[in-house]
Motif scaffolding. Structure first.
Motif, PDB file in Angstrom:
ATOM      1  N   ILE A 124     -52.972  25.429  24.395  1.00 17.32           N
ATOM      2  CA  ILE A 124     -53.941  26.333  23.759  1.00 17.32           C
ATOM      3  C   ILE A 124     -53.510  27.784  23.960  1.00 17.32           C
ATOM      4  O   ILE A 124     -53.526  28.594  23.032  1.00 17.32           O
ATOM      5  CB  ILE A 124     -55.349  26.094  24.344  1.00 17.32           C
ATOM      6  CG1 ILE A 124     -55.875  24.753  23.837  1.00 17.32           C
ATOM      7  CG2 ILE A 124     -56.302  27.217  23.958  1.00 17.32           C
ATOM      8  CD1 ILE A 124     -57.056  24.225  24.610  1.00 17.32           C
ATOM      9  N   PHE A 161     -52.727  30.234  20.850  1.00 20.89           N
ATOM     10  CA  PHE A 161     -53.695  31.294  20.546  1.00 20.89           C
ATOM     11  C   PHE A 161     -53.339  32.631  21.175  1.00 20.89           C
ATOM     12  O   PHE A 161     -53.750  33.663  20.661  1.00 20.89           O
ATOM     13  CB  PHE A 161     -55.096  30.869  20.979  1.00 20.89           C
ATOM     14  CG  PHE A 161     -55.657  29.792  20.087  1.00 20.89           C
ATOM     15  CD1 PHE A 161     -56.299  30.123  18.904  1.00 20.89           C
ATOM     16  CD2 PHE A 161     -55.487  28.459  20.393  1.00 20.89           C
ATOM     17  CE1 PHE A 161     -56.797  29.141  18.070  1.00 20.89           C
ATOM     18  CE2 PHE A 161     -55.982  27.476  19.559  1.00 20.89           C
ATOM     19  CZ  PHE A 161     -56.635  27.812  18.399  1.00 20.89           C
ATOM     20  N   ALA A 188     -57.642  28.173  12.662  1.00 19.95           N
ATOM     21  CA  ALA A 188     -58.605  27.549  13.581  1.00 19.95           C
ATOM     22  C   ALA A 188     -59.765  28.505  13.842  1.00 19.95           C
ATOM     23  O   ALA A 188     -60.932  28.099  13.850  1.00 19.95           O
ATOM     24  CB  ALA A 188     -57.914  27.176  14.883  1.00 19.95           C
ATOM     25  N   VAL A 224     -61.315  23.679  20.573  1.00 24.86           N
ATOM     26  CA  VAL A 224     -59.871  23.637  20.833  1.00 24.86           C
ATOM     27  C   VAL A 224     -59.557  22.713  22.010  1.00 24.86           C
ATOM     28  O   VAL A 224     -58.558  22.010  21.986  1.00 24.86           O
ATOM     29  CB  VAL A 224     -59.243  25.032  21.059  1.00 24.86           C
ATOM     30  CG1 VAL A 224     -59.312  25.841  19.794  1.00 24.86           C
ATOM     31  CG2 VAL A 224     -59.878  25.742  22.212  1.00 24.86           C
ATOM     32  N   PHE A 268     -57.098  19.675  21.284  1.00 22.55           N
ATOM     33  CA  PHE A 268     -55.788  19.637  21.933  1.00 22.55           C
ATOM     34  C   PHE A 268     -55.684  18.447  22.880  1.00 22.55           C
ATOM     35  O   PHE A 268     -54.622  17.817  22.963  1.00 22.55           O
ATOM     36  CB  PHE A 268     -55.510  20.956  22.666  1.00 22.55           C
ATOM     37  CG  PHE A 268     -54.962  22.011  21.749  1.00 22.55           C
ATOM     38  CD1 PHE A 268     -55.778  22.615  20.815  1.00 22.55           C
ATOM     39  CD2 PHE A 268     -53.629  22.376  21.805  1.00 22.55           C
ATOM     40  CE1 PHE A 268     -55.273  23.574  19.949  1.00 22.55           C
ATOM     41  CE2 PHE A 268     -53.115  23.334  20.947  1.00 22.55           C
ATOM     42  CZ  PHE A 268     -53.948  23.926  20.023  1.00 22.55           C
TER      43      PHE A 268
END
Lengths: 263, 182
Positions: free
Chosen positions: A55, A59, A80, A108, A112
């Motif tokens: 993540i 991100f 997302a 997320v 994930f």
């Protein structure tokens, strides 16, 4: 004990095929063989950490360039972001946007964890009821306390259908209260159940795959089981996303109820 | 005693094995571990997202939306400018056309006037020339009439004389003139 022998007997009679579809869910210490304390570093820790790292990679690293024309990775993060942000605004309303980081975290994380769990040999935290129950009951507690904090006793109006006939209102209220308290249970079991079932089914089909080494019927069984694994894997990729989506949108719905208890 | 201990140990082992054979999801001894690490992970993800990733991505998206809006309005402005320029061009074209038409008309009238003057002059010249010619012709004609008259009088006188008539010249001339007139 009896069950174990049965399973063993079955494995024997199948001519050496090993059926252990639930072994993949075993929680084990990563180092050594000691007992599992709350702080022990286990395979759960490893795969949770990998989810967090993935993540952060997508991100934080992906968006670090802040490009006006995004790179692919930045695009993934932006898609997302917009996806969840629109969901929160559409379902929970404009004042729900304040809780967007929380809901994004849930989305997320589940996404994930599910996706990493599809790697062969991996461990999937979201197959464990302990994990999904923390998520589900966490959401339940959060929205209930938020509703009570924001609206006080008016929050209980959620259970009192003022547009229903007066006679039916108490009955409906009882049903509403029960359904409200069942929410976190279904919320968490839905996620764990879906993901676990898919993984177990894949494992069962995988156990049939080496049949060709054991008996003649394997000529038929092995290709079918390999095809089945492939098909179910594709389905599981879909399920991994859909369950993350369902969990998130239900969270948004509950959040909406907490923010706007009047129907 | 020893046997009992062994049995108890075996029983414990069997119980453990049975637990292991069941669903690992229902092995409550691993719950604290899972919950602890889950909470740690969620906190890490939450702080990373809410402090770093989400504001950054939101900023980029807002910046892009702003850039697109301002580009669109700039394009709209340029379009208006282009339309205005086209209008100015068309106006100028119309004006130029009108001017050209005016110049053409002026030139035409000028040429017409010159032409009329030239024509009139030529006409006058031609009239003068023809009058002169007519005068010359009438003179020649008069001359010719006189000559014919004279020739006729002389011829008549000679004829009369030859035929033995009176040679009164005056009477003959008068008679010839009368005849010529008639």
């Amino acid at each position: 004990m009896k069950r174990k022998t049965d399973v063993a007997g079955e494995a024997q009679s199948e001519g050496g095929l090993a059926f252990h579809p639930l072994d993949q869910f075993q929680v084990q210490p990563l180092f050594g063989h000691g007992p599992i304390e709350w702080y022990t570093i286990t395979n759960v820790t490893l795969w949770l950490a990998l989810a967090a790292v993935a993540i952060i990679f997508v991100f934080v690293v992906g968006s670090s360039a802040r490009k006006m024309i995004p790179t692919r990775l930045q695009s993934v993060g932006e898609v997302a972001y917009s996806f969840v942000h629109n969901m929160v605004e559409d379902v929970a309303g404009h004042d729900g946007a304040k809780y967007f980081p929380l809901i994004m975290t849930l989305f997320v994380f589940i996404l994930f964890a599910n996706m990493l769990g599809l790697l062969p040999g991996s461990f999937t935290p979201t197959t464990h009821i302990a994990v999904t129950a923390v998520l589900g009951f966490g959401v339940f507690l959060f929205v209930t306390l938020l509703g009570l904090y924001k609206h006080g006793l008016h929050f209980l109006g959620l259970f009192w259908m003022s547009d229903a006939p007066l006679v039916l209102r108490p009955i409906i209220a009882v049903i509403e209260v029960i359904s409200y308290f069942v929410r976190p249970v279904s919320h968490s079991i839905r996620l764990a159940g879906n993901i676990m079932a898919g993984h177990a089914v894949m494992k069962v089909f995988a156990a049939f795959a080496p049949m060709i080494l054991i008996s003649g019927i394997g000529v038929l069984v092995t290709p079918v089981s390999i095809l089945a694994i492939t098909a179910i894997y594709a389905l599981e990729v879909l399920v991994a996303f859909i369950q993350a989506y369902v969990f998130t949108i239900l969270t948004c719905v509950y959040l909406k109820d907490a923010l706007h208890p009047g129907h | 005693m020893t046997t009992t201990t062994t049995t108890t140990e075996a029983a414990a082992e069997v119980a453990h094995e049975t637990a292991k054979a069941g669903m690992p999801q229902l092995d409550f001894s691993t719950f604290p571990n899972q919950i602890f690490w889950l909470v740690v992970t969620l906190l890490v993800i939450y702080f990373v997202l809410s402090r770093i990733a989400l504001p950054r991505i939101g900023g980029v998206l807002a910046q892009r939306a702003g850039a697109i809006t301002s580009d669109l309005s700039a394009a709209e402005e340029l379009k208006q400018k282009a339309i205005a320029a086209e209008k100015a061009y068309n106006d100028a074209l119309v004006k130029a056309r009108a001017e050209a038409a005016k110049i053409v008309a002026e030139a035409k009238t000028g040429i017409q006037q010159d032409l009329a003057v030239a024509t009139a002059k030529a006409d006058a010249e031609i009239a003068a020339k023809s009058a002169e010619s007519e005068k010359a012709i009438s003179e020649i004609r008069a001359g010719a009439v006189e000559a014919v008259k004279e020739v006729a009088q002389n011829t008549a006188k000679e004829l009369v004389a030859a035929l033995g008539g009176s040679d009164d010249a005056k009477a003959v001339a008068a008679a010839v003139s009368a005849r010529l007139k008639g």
